[in-house]
Design a protein around this motif. Structure first.
Motif, PDB file in Angstrom:
ATOM      1  N   PRO A   5     -16.919 -29.546 -50.765  1.00  0.00           N
ATOM      2  CA  PRO A   5     -15.987 -28.890 -50.728  1.00  0.00           C
ATOM      3  C   PRO A   5     -15.779 -27.726 -51.686  1.00  0.00           C
ATOM      4  O   PRO A   5     -15.727 -28.343 -52.788  1.00  0.00           O
ATOM      5  CB  PRO A   5     -14.252 -28.969 -49.773  1.00  0.00           C
ATOM      6  CG  PRO A   5     -14.950 -30.881 -50.246  1.00  0.00           C
ATOM      7  CD  PRO A   5     -16.059 -31.107 -50.790  1.00  0.00           C
ATOM      8  N   GLU A   6     -14.476 -26.688 -51.051  1.00  0.00           N
ATOM      9  CA  GLU A   6     -14.823 -25.590 -52.170  1.00  0.00           C
ATOM     10  C   GLU A   6     -13.718 -26.214 -53.471  1.00  0.00           C
ATOM     11  O   GLU A   6     -12.555 -27.638 -53.303  1.00  0.00           O
ATOM     12  CB  GLU A   6     -13.984 -24.489 -51.894  1.00  0.00           C
ATOM     13  CG  GLU A   6     -14.983 -24.095 -51.266  1.00  0.00           C
ATOM     14  CD  GLU A   6     -16.062 -22.938 -51.547  1.00  0.00           C
ATOM     15  OE1 GLU A   6     -15.727 -22.898 -52.864  1.00  0.00           O
ATOM     16  OE2 GLU A   6     -17.062 -22.490 -50.735  1.00  0.00           O
ATOM     17  N   GLY A   7     -13.352 -25.370 -54.570  1.00  0.00           N
ATOM     18  CA  GLY A   7     -12.878 -26.292 -55.437  1.00  0.00           C
ATOM     19  C   GLY A   7     -12.662 -25.158 -56.822  1.00  0.00           C
ATOM     20  O   GLY A   7     -12.985 -24.209 -56.347  1.00  0.00           O
ATOM     21  N   ARG A   8     -12.240 -25.503 -57.729  1.00  0.00           N
ATOM     22  CA  ARG A   8     -12.220 -24.309 -59.056  1.00  0.00           C
ATOM     23  C   ARG A   8     -13.564 -23.825 -59.468  1.00  0.00           C
ATOM     24  O   ARG A   8     -14.449 -24.708 -59.531  1.00  0.00           O
ATOM     25  CB  ARG A   8     -11.326 -25.113 -60.349  1.00  0.00           C
ATOM     26  CG  ARG A   8     -10.173 -25.691 -59.547  1.00  0.00           C
ATOM     27  CD  ARG A   8      -9.046 -26.620 -60.481  1.00  0.00           C
ATOM     28  NE  ARG A   8     -10.141 -27.211 -61.505  1.00  0.00           N
ATOM     29  CZ  ARG A   8     -10.097 -27.945 -62.589  1.00  0.00           C
ATOM     30  NH1 ARG A   8      -8.816 -27.105 -63.649  1.00  0.00           N
ATOM     31  NH2 ARG A   8     -10.520 -28.855 -63.005  1.00  0.00           N
ATOM     32  N   VAL A   9     -13.261 -22.724 -59.497  1.00  0.00           N
ATOM     33  CA  VAL A   9     -14.854 -22.292 -59.724  1.00  0.00           C
ATOM     34  C   VAL A   9     -14.380 -21.182 -60.916  1.00  0.00           C
ATOM     35  O   VAL A   9     -13.821 -20.378 -60.550  1.00  0.00           O
ATOM     36  CB  VAL A   9     -15.265 -21.340 -58.531  1.00  0.00           C
ATOM     37  CG1 VAL A   9     -17.204 -20.680 -59.278  1.00  0.00           C
ATOM     38  CG2 VAL A   9     -15.680 -22.235 -57.205  1.00  0.00           C
ATOM     39  N   SER A  62     -20.724 -24.654 -72.055  1.00  0.00           N
ATOM     40  CA  SER A  62     -19.175 -24.830 -72.575  1.00  0.00           C
ATOM     41  C   SER A  62     -19.097 -25.906 -71.889  1.00  0.00           C
ATOM     42  O   SER A  62     -19.996 -27.232 -71.301  1.00  0.00           O
ATOM     43  CB  SER A  62     -18.118 -23.575 -71.245  1.00  0.00           C
ATOM     44  OG  SER A  62     -19.298 -24.195 -70.025  1.00  0.00           O
ATOM     45  N   LYS A  63     -17.785 -26.093 -71.774  1.00  0.00           N
ATOM     46  CA  LYS A  63     -17.406 -27.662 -71.653  1.00  0.00           C
ATOM     47  C   LYS A  63     -16.991 -27.741 -70.210  1.00  0.00           C
ATOM     48  O   LYS A  63     -17.257 -26.562 -69.633  1.00  0.00           O
ATOM     49  CB  LYS A  63     -15.863 -27.399 -72.260  1.00  0.00           C
ATOM     50  CG  LYS A  63     -15.963 -28.302 -73.784  1.00  0.00           C
ATOM     51  CD  LYS A  63     -14.333 -28.496 -74.290  1.00  0.00           C
ATOM     52  CE  LYS A  63     -13.968 -28.819 -75.805  1.00  0.00           C
ATOM     53  NZ  LYS A  63     -12.781 -28.699 -76.242  1.00  0.00           N
ATOM     54  N   ARG A  64     -17.403 -28.552 -69.613  1.00  0.00           N
ATOM     55  CA  ARG A  64     -17.415 -28.844 -68.609  1.00  0.00           C
ATOM     56  C   ARG A  64     -15.950 -28.337 -67.810  1.00  0.00           C
ATOM     57  O   ARG A  64     -15.030 -28.362 -67.830  1.00  0.00           O
ATOM     58  CB  ARG A  64     -18.180 -30.310 -67.732  1.00  0.00           C
ATOM     59  CG  ARG A  64     -16.921 -31.204 -67.972  1.00  0.00           C
ATOM     60  CD  ARG A  64     -17.414 -32.656 -67.505  1.00  0.00           C
ATOM     61  NE  ARG A  64     -16.706 -33.599 -67.631  1.00  0.00           N
ATOM     62  CZ  ARG A  64     -16.124 -34.693 -67.106  1.00  0.00           C
ATOM     63  NH1 ARG A  64     -17.160 -34.629 -65.367  1.00  0.00           N
ATOM     64  NH2 ARG A  64     -15.063 -35.055 -67.449  1.00  0.00           N
ATOM     65  N   THR A  65     -16.244 -27.630 -66.503  1.00  0.00           N
ATOM     66  CA  THR A  65     -15.190 -27.206 -65.730  1.00  0.00           C
ATOM     67  C   THR A  65     -15.172 -28.262 -64.496  1.00  0.00           C
ATOM     68  O   THR A  65     -16.483 -27.977 -64.366  1.00  0.00           O
ATOM     69  CB  THR A  65     -15.165 -25.750 -65.214  1.00  0.00           C
ATOM     70  OG1 THR A  65     -14.741 -24.985 -67.048  1.00  0.00           O
ATOM     71  CG2 THR A  65     -13.762 -25.491 -64.403  1.00  0.00           C
ATOM     72  N   ILE A  66     -14.226 -29.078 -63.821  1.00  0.00           N
ATOM     73  CA  ILE A  66     -14.864 -29.354 -62.207  1.00  0.00           C
ATOM     74  C   ILE A  66     -14.401 -28.726 -61.915  1.00  0.00           C
ATOM     75  O   ILE A  66     -13.279 -28.372 -61.387  1.00  0.00           O
ATOM     76  CB  ILE A  66     -13.672 -30.549 -62.992  1.00  0.00           C
ATOM     77  CG1 ILE A  66     -13.879 -32.257 -64.283  1.00  0.00           C
ATOM     78  CG2 ILE A  66     -13.720 -31.796 -61.465  1.00  0.00           C
ATOM     79  CD1 ILE A  66     -12.715 -32.992 -64.203  1.00  0.00           C
ATOM     80  N   ILE A  67     -15.327 -28.220 -61.045  1.00  0.00           N
ATOM     81  CA  ILE A  67     -14.923 -27.963 -59.615  1.00  0.00           C
ATOM     82  C   ILE A  67     -14.243 -28.621 -58.077  1.00  0.00           C
ATOM     83  O   ILE A  67     -13.972 -28.144 -57.580  1.00  0.00           O
ATOM     84  CB  ILE A  67     -16.026 -27.352 -59.096  1.00  0.00           C
ATOM     85  CG1 ILE A  67     -17.677 -27.490 -59.393  1.00  0.00           C
ATOM     86  CG2 ILE A  67     -15.893 -25.864 -60.400  1.00  0.00           C
ATOM     87  CD1 ILE A  67     -18.456 -27.131 -58.749  1.00  0.00           C
TER      88      ILE A  67
END
Length: 129
Positions: free
Chosen positions: A16-20, A119-124
């Motif tokens: 589901p939707e998360g941080r983007v 980039s470093k990963r962003t957890i979404i």
């Protein structure tokens, strides 16, 4: 004690939707429409490179996990083939795992192309039990 590590070859659903990250909304929407593909389904030539102790999970393995087999004896992992946005600016990865009883989780990450790499990963999305 060592764990049996198994590969889940089923498709992984988009979380589901998360941080983007700003500007990545279109890439996330495209990924959701496409639906992730399991890495070893998309790239079967990678299967032989897995350690000899790793095998595909069976329906019986999933049943054993649900019954609460000791956590140290069974661990099932599903890895999504990386999704690269049409413009090549973003890459999205997802993986899930199952272990004994209620243990399990799914994580989706996004990276942005930068000069000289990603980039470093962003957890979404990240959920575990």
């Amino acid at each position: 004690m060592s764990a049996d590590t198994l590969v889940d070859l089923a498709p992984i659903e988009p979380p589901p939707e998360g941080r983007v990250p700003k500007g990545a909304e279109q890439a996330i929407a495209e990924w959701r429409r496409k639906g992730p593909t399991n890495l070893f389904t998309a790239c079967p030539e990678l299967k032989p490179s897995l350690p000899k102790t790793v095998r595909a999970a069976t329906a019986e393995d999933f049943a054993a996990v649900r019954k609460g087999r000791p956590a140290s004896s069974l661990f099932i992992t599903g890895i999504m083939a990386p999704f690269i946005s049409r413009d090549g600016r973003y890459i999205i990865n997802s993986q899930r795992y199952h272990c004994s009883g209620l243990c399990g989780g799914v994580t989706a990450t996004i990276r942005t192309r930068q000069a000289g790499g990603w980039s470093k990963r962003t957890i979404i999305f990240d959920v575990m039990s």
